[in-house]
Motif scaffolding. Structure first.
Motif, PDB file in Angstrom:
ATOM      1  N   ASP A   1       1.107  -1.166   0.030  1.00 49.60           N
ATOM      2  CA  ASP A   1       0.293  -0.067   0.034  1.00 49.60           C
ATOM      3  C   ASP A   1       0.842   0.889   0.235  1.00 49.60           C
ATOM      4  O   ASP A   1      -0.198   2.351   0.500  1.00 49.60           O
ATOM      5  N   LYS A   2       2.387   1.164  -0.016  1.00 52.37           N
ATOM      6  CA  LYS A   2       3.177   2.661   0.144  1.00 52.37           C
ATOM      7  C   LYS A   2       3.058   3.259   1.491  1.00 52.37           C
ATOM      8  O   LYS A   2       3.363   4.500   1.320  1.00 52.37           O
ATOM      9  N   GLN A   3       2.182   1.990   2.655  1.00 52.75           N
ATOM     10  CA  GLN A   3       2.245   2.397   3.577  1.00 52.75           C
ATOM     11  C   GLN A   3       3.795   2.400   4.467  1.00 52.75           C
ATOM     12  O   GLN A   3       3.156   2.330   5.835  1.00 52.75           O
ATOM     13  N   SER A   4       4.349   2.001   4.098  1.00 51.41           N
ATOM     14  CA  SER A   4       5.312   1.482   4.982  1.00 51.41           C
ATOM     15  C   SER A   4       6.912   2.446   4.851  1.00 51.41           C
ATOM     16  O   SER A   4       7.151   2.968   3.720  1.00 51.41           O
ATOM     17  N   LEU A   5       7.777   2.040   5.818  1.00 54.01           N
ATOM     18  CA  LEU A   5       9.285   2.432   5.921  1.00 54.01           C
ATOM     19  C   LEU A   5       9.852   1.728   4.732  1.00 54.01           C
ATOM     20  O   LEU A   5      11.179   1.800   4.440  1.00 54.01           O
ATOM     21  N   SER A   6      10.130   0.816   4.445  1.00 56.81           N
ATOM     22  CA  SER A   6      10.012  -0.226   3.390  1.00 56.81           C
ATOM     23  C   SER A   6       9.673  -0.518   2.517  1.00 56.81           C
ATOM     24  O   SER A   6       8.328   0.261   1.904  1.00 56.81           O
ATOM     25  N   THR A   7      10.687  -1.074   1.303  1.00 51.64           N
ATOM     26  CA  THR A   7      10.000  -1.650  -0.062  1.00 51.64           C
ATOM     27  C   THR A   7       9.955  -2.461  -0.563  1.00 51.64           C
ATOM     28  O   THR A   7      10.921  -3.549   0.369  1.00 51.64           O
ATOM     29  N   PRO A   8      10.064  -3.341  -1.440  1.00 53.45           N
ATOM     30  CA  PRO A   8       9.720  -4.790  -1.944  1.00 53.45           C
ATOM     31  C   PRO A   8      11.502  -4.926  -1.390  1.00 53.45           C
ATOM     32  O   PRO A   8      11.948  -5.744  -1.391  1.00 53.45           O
ATOM     33  N   GLU A   9      12.326  -4.044  -2.303  1.00 52.03           N
ATOM     34  CA  GLU A   9      13.878  -4.467  -2.183  1.00 52.03           C
ATOM     35  C   GLU A   9      14.210  -4.433  -0.889  1.00 52.03           C
ATOM     36  O   GLU A   9      15.494  -4.207  -0.908  1.00 52.03           O
ATOM     37  N   SER A  10      13.906  -4.082   0.212  1.00 47.84           N
ATOM     38  CA  SER A  10      14.108  -3.871   1.189  1.00 47.84           C
ATOM     39  C   SER A  10      15.404  -5.267   2.008  1.00 47.84           C
ATOM     40  O   SER A  10      15.342  -5.064   2.701  1.00 47.84           O
TER      41      SER A  10
ATOM     42  N   LEU B   1      17.195  -6.586   7.059  1.00 45.99           N
ATOM     43  CA  LEU B   1      15.810  -7.159   7.038  1.00 45.99           C
ATOM     44  C   LEU B   1      15.908  -8.454   6.003  1.00 45.99           C
ATOM     45  O   LEU B   1      15.748  -8.941   5.024  1.00 45.99           O
ATOM     46  N   SER B   2      14.874  -9.393   7.482  1.00 48.94           N
ATOM     47  CA  SER B   2      15.565 -10.943   6.982  1.00 48.94           C
ATOM     48  C   SER B   2      13.714 -11.657   5.994  1.00 48.94           C
ATOM     49  O   SER B   2      13.436 -12.333   5.155  1.00 48.94           O
ATOM     50  N   ASN B   3      12.876 -10.578   6.590  1.00 47.38           N
ATOM     51  CA  ASN B   3      11.441 -11.653   6.234  1.00 47.38           C
ATOM     52  C   ASN B   3       9.924  -9.983   6.943  1.00 47.38           C
ATOM     53  O   ASN B   3      10.731  -9.490   6.639  1.00 47.38           O
ATOM     54  N   PHE B   4       9.318 -10.830   6.221  1.00 49.96           N
ATOM     55  CA  PHE B   4       7.963  -9.664   6.238  1.00 49.96           C
ATOM     56  C   PHE B   4       7.148 -10.614   6.409  1.00 49.96           C
ATOM     57  O   PHE B   4       7.681 -11.744   6.597  1.00 49.96           O
ATOM     58  N   ILE B   5       6.245 -10.061   7.355  1.00 48.40           N
ATOM     59  CA  ILE B   5       4.771 -11.322   7.522  1.00 48.40           C
ATOM     60  C   ILE B   5       3.798 -10.269   7.035  1.00 48.40           C
ATOM     61  O   ILE B   5       3.422  -9.385   6.223  1.00 48.40           O
TER      62      ILE B   5
END
Lengths: 446, 494
Positions: free
Chosen positions: A257-266, A311-315
């Motif tokens: 949602d682009k509501q994060s300090l991360s991106t998929p590339e993080s 940063l090793s995983n997303f939930i």
């Protein structure tokens, strides 16, 4: 709440009658009692027995609608299905939520951990005794304005039209004690403590009283602090408060949602000091309120979020996992738009520290015990925070309470500025964590 | 003529299982009088000093538009009841989803038993509780048609998508655009052993934007919400063009703003949501809940000067369509206008039934709760600082170096009167003029101290919708004030 088999039966019948072929339901019920006391007398006793469910239905165009309801009898479920069906025609057409591929996977953890509830009179007597001990702990402690002892039996279930059906039940008891002082010519001070366990018998009452008293007494002599940059030690609770406030870092739905300090590339990037590692672990043995499956029926599990600073995983939910081409992680909350949230953090040391620190020997350190007003002072999408806190300035083991001050910074910079992660973990309501040492944070006092 | 202790029509406890009440499921009307009267009598027969039932039905929906898509429409249907039982000054609150006579009786029995009370023996009489004629604000004020008059799901979606398209046109460096709306329709019925019997329908709606802009490492997030009660046409009449312009302009200015330098400053707080300063720093401390807990420094200050003489403040439930407006509170008492502070002198507290009983301050129609799972507590409604005699120009001209807090975020107050709130949009004031945007400011202070530092009030009173969380959950409130000057306050920053 009717039993789940019965509810599944009349939901199925109602769905068939309404022409709904695909649906799922997540529901919960709670039976809880809580007491508060004031000056040796019961102040208010609360009891509640309530249920709620949320139904999702898919229409023939495969768009989904939801409705939640507290009315879980036949008529209530029937109305909820109808309303959800009506809403389904306004559902999203892309990335439509679907059943979790793991909704029928075997649950490996225990799904029942219950304990008998104590009589209300015992809850009241226990809390009155705790209040009494606190009032006796120091002449300045004049009251315990916020206190509560509650016990809760909680059950939840998930089922869907593909045959998934799971449920679990838990009991837990919790206590909080928050004192207030009055001294001539001095400002009132306050501090508190919290404990949770399976039953009243198992709860660490003495520890809670002792912690609340010691903290309160330690704040009686207070001083203003000069504004500036300081080395700061975060208590486990304070650090977990910040971590939770910026949990969008790990949240796959927030990222999409682009509501994060991360991106998929993080993923794979060094976002913190190598000294720090963090997991989310719903099934951690210390987690009294453990959940074995999420709102979509996916089994929960331990997920490494930060490994030695990386940063090793997303939930994930089922939907975000599909879009990231990975597996769901058991963090979904059912809804028209499925959201994702963490369960229980486990923070621990990553790489070995080149230097160890101790509050017993450190000089001019700010020890932050508790950060406040996160709803106002955290800009989760900007990464910044500016928060009032309870804490002390520490010199060679001597703690002097800080009158009123704020701590401010950028959370990503804070993660990189960690200089030490202590070994000894402490249990808090939101996770297990040791004290965390951070360099160069802005403190505003006078 | 003979006298007897009880009229022969009085109900005997043993007859309770044979009662066949048939209250309507879809509406709280006069058909609820008989069962609730019986239950209230039962509670009194058991020895309770006071019993109150609160029944609630909710039809809620929210809608979310993200960029150019509706991503969520979520209806929620809820029914429930809470029963409060008093014995002396001790009370017990039990809530349930089960609105059948049996379910309500079970909740009552649980409450009674917790307080050590038991139902009378089978041959005991259930005293008659004579409820007043139903005081029905819903029918009297034509509220029955409100729900049907609100926007349909389709209309919600269309309006939010149009609104988001406007925002796209107005803003730059957009990372995400959200338009959010909710409608909360609530029907309540209150019946109490003092004869209270009242019904109301409330319709609360809110709509607004969340805008996130980003340019490299620079980020700004700005929100704006407007809210209303009693207005089925609310969403249709939302002026989203104006709000889109305002949000886009604020986000643009804050995107490249410097972080505020911490320290003590004189500040000017804008009107409307700037009123959060009074809400947090003083309003909560005038609730009888705080007197009971001994967590307010103002407990024994009635009639005394607690604020600068330029300050007068109100809490009321009567302003037309304001977010905190109620015809009756959640204890069935009509709302009223309560003067809190007049020219710096504390005049009144904000009191619910329990607070009144335990502190002696009169009820003010302020017993409010989020829903049936909470007992009512003393809560604010529409709370604002009255306009003063100064102009905004006077305020700015009085400051050599300070901060203009144009848009406030949320805030809170603790048990010792320490408060804090965040500033979403701030500007540096130098020599009476606004010079540059600032971000990251948090205002902290002590309630007693700050009230004497609000030294100038402008004439432009404005109200804003807000959500207030406290012991009885989250309730809809209005905050408000004209532009005000605070002589000195601690600003946390970097």
């Amino acid at each position: 709440m009717p039993n789940i088999d019965e509810l599944a039966g009349y939901t199925q019948a109602s769905a068939e009658r309404l022409g709904i072929k695909k649906f799922d339901i997540y529901g919960s019920s709670v039976d809880e009692t809580s007491v508060q006391v004031d000056s040796g007398e019961p102040k208010q006793v609360k009891a509640s027995n309530r249920s709620s469910v949320i139904v999702r239905v898919w229409n023939k165009d495969n768009t989904v609608g939801v409705t939640s309801t507290t009315d879980v009898d036949r008529d209530g479920i029937d109305l909820a299905l109808k309303t959800a069906y009506e809403a389904s025609f306004f559902g999203v057409k892309e990335n439509v939520p679907d059943f979790s591929p793991e909704a029928t996977a075997e649950l490996k953890a225990d799904t029942e951990a219950t304990a008998p509830q104590a009589p209300v009179s015992q809850l009241i007597d226990t809390l009155i005794e705790a209040e009494k001990k606190l009032l006796q702990a120091h002449p300045a402690i004049k009251g315990v304005p916020y206190n509560g002892l509650s016990q809760r039996d909680f059950s939840r279930f998930y089922l869907n039209s593909n045959g998934a059906m799971r449920n679990e039940a838990r009991s837990y008891t919790s206590i909080y004690l928050y004192t207030k002082t009055e001294q001539e010519g001095k400002k009132p001070r306050s501090a508190g403590a919290f404990r949770i366990n399976r039953s009243l018998e198992q709860i660490d009452l003495q520890g809670c009283v002792q912690e609340a008293a010691e903290k309160t007494i330690s704040h009686l002599d207070y001083e203003k602090i000069k504004s500036g940059k300081y080395r700061v030690v975060f208590s486990p609770e304070a650090f977990l408060s910040l971590l939770g406030a910026f949990s969008n870092l790990f949240n796959a739905q927030n990222i999409l949602d682009k509501q994060s300090l991360s991106t998929p590339e993080s993923l794979g990037k060094q976002i913190a000091s190598p000294l720090l590692s963090v997991c989310d672990d719903a099934l951690h043995p210390e987690n009294i309120a453990a959940e074995t499956f999420d709102g979509e029926g996916t089994p929960t599990r331990r997920i490494a979020l930060i490994t030695n600073g990386v940063l090793s995983n997303f939930i994930h939910s089922a939907g975000t996992a599909k879009r990231f081409n990975t597996q769901p992680t058991g963090h979904a909350n059912i809804g028209a738009k499925v959201s994702v949230s963490s369960h229980f953090y486990h923070v621990f040391p990553g790489e070995n520290a080149s230097q160890e620190y101790s509050l017993d020997s450190a000089e001019n350190i700010i020890f932050i015990d508790d950060v406040q007003a996160l709803h106002a002072g955290v800009k989760a999408l900007q990464g910044s925070f500016s928060l009032p806190f309870d804490g002390w300035i520490v010199n060679n083991g001597k703690k002097t309470s800080i009158e009123s001050a704020t701590v401010a910074g950028d959370f990503l910079e804070l993660l990189q500025s960690i200089v030490f992660v202590e070994q000894e973990p402490e249990l808090t309501p939101t996770g297990v964590c040791p004290k965390i040492w951070v360099d160069n944070l802005s403190i505003t006092g006078e | 003529m003979t006298l007897s202790m009880h009229p022969s029509t009085l109900l005997l406890t043993r007859e309770l299982p044979n009662l066949q009440y048939s209250s309507t499921r879809d509406r709280f009307d006069e058909t609820w009088e008989a069962p609730l009267s019986t239950l209230l009598g039962l509670g009194r027969a058991a020895g309770a000093d006071f019993v109150e039932f609160f029944l609630e039905r909710v039809n809620y929906i929210n809608c979310l538009a993200e960029d150019d898509t509706i991503t969520s429409i979520s209806p929620r249907l809820s029914t429930g009841a809470g029963v409060r039982v008093f014995r002396g000054k001790a009370d017990c609150y039990v809530s349930t989803n089960d609105l059948s006579f049996t379910g309500l009786k079970a909740a009552l029995e649980k409450g009674l038993s917790i307080l050590g009370l038991q139902l009378p023996a089978p041959n005991g009489y259930v005293p008659e509780i004579n409820l007043e004629l139903l005081r029905d604000y819903a029918t009297k004020k034509g509220k029955e048609s409100w729900l049907a008059g609100c926007s349909s799901m389709r209309e919600m979606g269309e309006i939010l998508l149009d609104a988001n398209a406007q925002l796209k046109q107005k803003a730059t460096h957009v990372q995400s655009r959200r338009a959010v709306y909710f409608r909360d329709w609530q029907e309540v019925l209150v019946a109490a052993s003092d004869g209270t019997f009242a019904r109301d329908i409330r319709l609360t709606q809110s709509v607004g934007y969340n805008l996130l802009c980003a340019d490299g490492a620079n980020r700004s997030s700005i929100s704006k919400r407007v809210g209303s009660t009693s207005e089925p046409d609310f969403l249709r009449s939302w002026n989203y063009q104006t709000d889109a312009e305002e949000v886009a302009e604020s986000a643009g200015k804050m995107l490249y703003a410097d972080y505020v330098e911490s320290g003590n400053y004189p500040i000017i707080m804008a009107n409307e949501f700037g009123g959060v300063i009074f809400h947090e720093a003083c309003g909560h401390l005038l609730e009888t809940t705080q007197i009971e807990r001994k967590t307010t420094p103002f407990a024994d200050k009635k009639g005394e000067k607690i604020a600068h003489e330029s300050l007068t403040a109100w809490d009321e439930g009567l302003s037309q369509d304001a977010f905190g407006t109620i015809d009756m509170d959640d204890e069935g008492m009509p709302a009223q206008r309560t003067l809190l502070i007049e020219n710096g002198i504390l005049k009144n507290f904000i009191s619910d039934r329990t607070g009144s009983m335990r502190t002696g301050h009169p009820r003010t129609g302020s017993g409010r709760r989020q829903n049936y799972t909470y007992a009512a507590a003393s809560r604010m409604r529409n709370t604002y600082i009255a306009p003063g005699n100064y102009t905004n120009e006077d305020l700015f001209a009085s400051i050599d170096k300070g901060i203009y807090c144009k848009k406030m975020g949320g805030g809170s107050v603790g048990p010792t009167g320490q408060f804090n709130f965040a500033v979403d949009e701030a500007y540096l004031i130098e020599n009476g003029k606004i010079t540059k945007p600032l971000k990251g400011a948090t205002l902290i202070g002590d309630a007693q101290e700050i009230m004497n530092k609000i030294s100038m009030c402008s004439q432009d009173l404005g109200l804003a919708a807000g959500f207030c969380g406290s012991v009885s959950g989250s309730v809809y409130v209005t905050v408000g004030q004209p532009h005000i000057k605070v002589d000195s306050i601690t600003v946390g920053g970097r």
